[in-house]
Each structure stands twice: as structure tokens, then as C-alpha cells.
Write a protein that holds these residues in place. Structure first.
Motif, PDB file in Angstrom:
ATOM      1  N   ASP A 119      43.796  37.919  42.679  1.00 10.88           N
ATOM      2  CA  ASP A 119      44.829  38.801  42.869  1.00 10.88           C
ATOM      3  C   ASP A 119      44.386  39.947  41.995  1.00 10.88           C
ATOM      4  OD1 ASP A 119      46.821  40.282  44.194  1.00 10.88           O
ATOM      5  OD2 ASP A 119      48.421  39.204  42.692  1.00 10.88           O
ATOM      6  N   ALA A 120      44.100  41.265  42.634  1.00  4.02           N
ATOM      7  CA  ALA A 120      43.471  42.323  41.678  1.00  4.02           C
ATOM      8  C   ALA A 120      42.311  41.903  40.907  1.00  4.02           C
ATOM      9  CB  ALA A 120      44.689  42.857  40.888  1.00  4.02           C
ATOM     10  N   GLU A 121      41.398  41.011  41.661  1.00  7.24           N
ATOM     11  CA  GLU A 121      40.456  40.599  40.905  1.00  7.24           C
ATOM     12  C   GLU A 121      40.443  39.732  39.824  1.00  7.24           C
ATOM     13  OE1 GLU A 121      37.071  43.567  40.809  1.00  7.24           O
ATOM     14  OE2 GLU A 121      37.548  44.376  42.809  1.00  7.24           O
ATOM     15  N   GLN A 122      41.539  39.166  39.551  1.00 10.08           N
ATOM     16  CA  GLN A 122      41.864  38.351  38.501  1.00 10.08           C
ATOM     17  C   GLN A 122      42.170  36.962  39.215  1.00 10.08           C
ATOM     18  OE1 GLN A 122      41.122  38.987  35.297  1.00 10.08           O
ATOM     19  NE2 GLN A 122      40.534  40.997  36.030  1.00 10.08           N
ATOM     20  N   PRO A 123      41.607  35.817  38.688  1.00 13.74           N
ATOM     21  CA  PRO A 123      41.968  34.466  39.138  1.00 13.74           C
ATOM     22  C   PRO A 123      43.364  34.205  38.925  1.00 13.74           C
ATOM     23  CG  PRO A 123      40.010  34.300  37.662  1.00 13.74           C
ATOM     24  CD  PRO A 123      40.504  35.746  37.565  1.00 13.74           C
ATOM     25  N   VAL A 124      44.020  33.779  39.922  1.00 14.03           N
ATOM     26  CA  VAL A 124      45.389  33.323  39.739  1.00 14.03           C
ATOM     27  C   VAL A 124      45.538  31.866  40.034  1.00 14.03           C
ATOM     28  CG1 VAL A 124      46.461  35.779  40.506  1.00 14.03           C
ATOM     29  CG2 VAL A 124      45.973  33.755  42.183  1.00 14.03           C
ATOM     30  N   VAL A 125      44.718  31.077  40.584  1.00 13.17           N
ATOM     31  CA  VAL A 125      44.968  29.833  40.828  1.00 13.17           C
ATOM     32  C   VAL A 125      43.166  29.192  41.144  1.00 13.17           C
ATOM     33  CG1 VAL A 125      45.314  29.621  43.502  1.00 13.17           C
ATOM     34  CG2 VAL A 125      46.060  27.693  41.905  1.00 13.17           C
ATOM     35  N   SER A 126      43.154  28.323  40.536  1.00 10.10           N
ATOM     36  CA  SER A 126      41.638  27.653  40.859  1.00 10.10           C
ATOM     37  C   SER A 126      41.643  26.191  41.033  1.00 10.10           C
ATOM     38  CB  SER A 126      40.716  28.220  39.677  1.00 10.10           C
ATOM     39  OG  SER A 126      41.014  27.370  38.495  1.00 10.10           O
ATOM     40  N   VAL A 127      40.650  25.437  41.541  1.00  6.87           N
ATOM     41  CA  VAL A 127      40.398  24.169  41.982  1.00  6.87           C
ATOM     42  C   VAL A 127      38.973  24.018  41.531  1.00  6.87           C
ATOM     43  CG1 VAL A 127      40.438  22.464  43.418  1.00  6.87           C
ATOM     44  CG2 VAL A 127      42.217  23.875  43.612  1.00  6.87           C
ATOM     45  N   ASP A 128      38.666  22.898  40.670  1.00  5.98           N
ATOM     46  CA  ASP A 128      37.403  22.497  40.266  1.00  5.98           C
ATOM     47  C   ASP A 128      36.793  21.283  41.267  1.00  5.98           C
ATOM     48  OD1 ASP A 128      36.510  24.300  38.380  1.00  5.98           O
ATOM     49  OD2 ASP A 128      37.936  23.215  36.937  1.00  5.98           O
TER      50      ASP A 128
END
Length: 173
Positions: free
Chosen positions: A157-166
Motif C-alpha cells: 500500500d503506497a509501495e510499502q508492505p502491509v502484509v506478507s506471507v513466506d
């Protein structure tokens, strides 16, 4: 006239040693173990799902956890936003994953894509509602001789990670 001469009649069978018997039994046991694992489906293609949530976002990644060369290696992303989507949805994936896939197509297709040295960035048009589902049709590339690939999927969101999954995909030899 029948001949009674034999080239093997004077041979004496050597007794098996303990080490020889142990090696034989171990080899047979390993073959049986691999065959049983194959029959139970433990060596075949398998998928896994990993889900993370943060700040009103939820990301579920269904991926091939075990595959073989030439076999399907699907990737399915489900992105949920509690506030809905007000603009394009950006998804970042590690670029190493695509080095080992025979890429077919995205469903739906991204409206834009770009890359950096370590990841690929896809942009999808915002869906109506608060859920975007994206699927990648892919197979493990031919000629893969095994290995493990770790990857991270991120929603930006706005080029910033908001949620991630490995997640990890193992290509069986």
C-alpha cells in the motif's frame, strides 16, 4: 548322448557374511520404504496454504509445497482489505520463484508489472468489494533436478508492505 561334464560342479557356494546380509536387507528396506511413500502419495505433488493478517489486510497464499519437473505448481493469492480497494492492488513476489517455473498466465492479468533485482511487482485493477483473488497457472520447469525455493508474497500500500506471507516450494528430483 548326454554330457555329464559341468563347469560349475566343483564350485562351492560361499556363505554370506553378516555384513553382506545386512547390506542386502538395508537395500531392500530402502526400496520398500520409497515404494510405500510413493503409494501413499507422500512423494507426489502437494499444495499448502499460508495466511497472515495485519492492519485490516489479509493475505492467503496457496502454493505448490511439493512438485516435480513438468508438474503443476499453482499459486493462488487471496487478498482481503477490510476497507475495500480504493486503487490498484500491488503484489510483490520474489523473482527467484519464476526462475524455476514454466509460467503460463495470471488470472486475472495484471494491469502493470515491473521488477527489481530481488522481486517482481504486479499491479492489479481494484475489484468490486473487498476481496481480490489472483491465480497463476504454472508448472515446474522441465529439467529441474530438485531443490527448495523460499519466497515471500507481499501486498503493498503506497509501495510499502502491509502484509506478507513466506512460503517454500520443494521440487522433488
Amino acid at each position: 548322448m548326454a554330457r555329464t561334464d559341468s563347469t560349475t560342479e566343483d564350485l562351492v557356494e560361499a556363505p554370506r557374511t553378516f555384513r553382506g546380509q545386512l547390506a542386502h536387507r538395508t537395500g531392500v528396506g530402502l526400496v520398500l520404504l520409497v515404494a510405500a511413500a510413493g503409494l501413499l502419495g507422500l512423494l507426489g505433488p502437494r499444495t499448502s496454504t499460508h495466511t497472515e493478517a495485519a492492519d485490516g489486510w489479509r493475505l492467503s497464499v496457496e502454493h505448490a509445497s511439493i512438485t516435480r519437473s513438468g508438474q503443476p505448481a499453482p499459486l493462488h493469492l487471496r487478498i482481503e482489505s477490510s476497507d475495500g480497494f480504493t486503487g490498484p492492488v500491488q503484489v510483490a513476489l520474489c523473482d527467484d520463484l519464476f526462475d524455476h517455473l514454466d509460467f503460463q498466465n495470471w488470472y486475472p492479468n495484471p494491469s502493470a508489472e515491473t521488477s527489481s533485482p530481488t522481486r517482481l511487482l504486479y499491479e492489479f485493477d481494484p475489484p468490486e468489494g473487498n476481496v481480490l483473488e489472483v491465480s497463476l497457472d504454472a508448472r515446474a520447469a522441465p529439467g529441474q533436478w530438485g531443490g527448495r525455493e523460499q519466497c515471500r508474497a507481499e501486498v503493498l500500500d503506497a509501495e510499502q508492505p502491509v502484509v506478507s506471507v513466506d512460503f517454500t516450494t520443494w521440487v522433488a528430483p
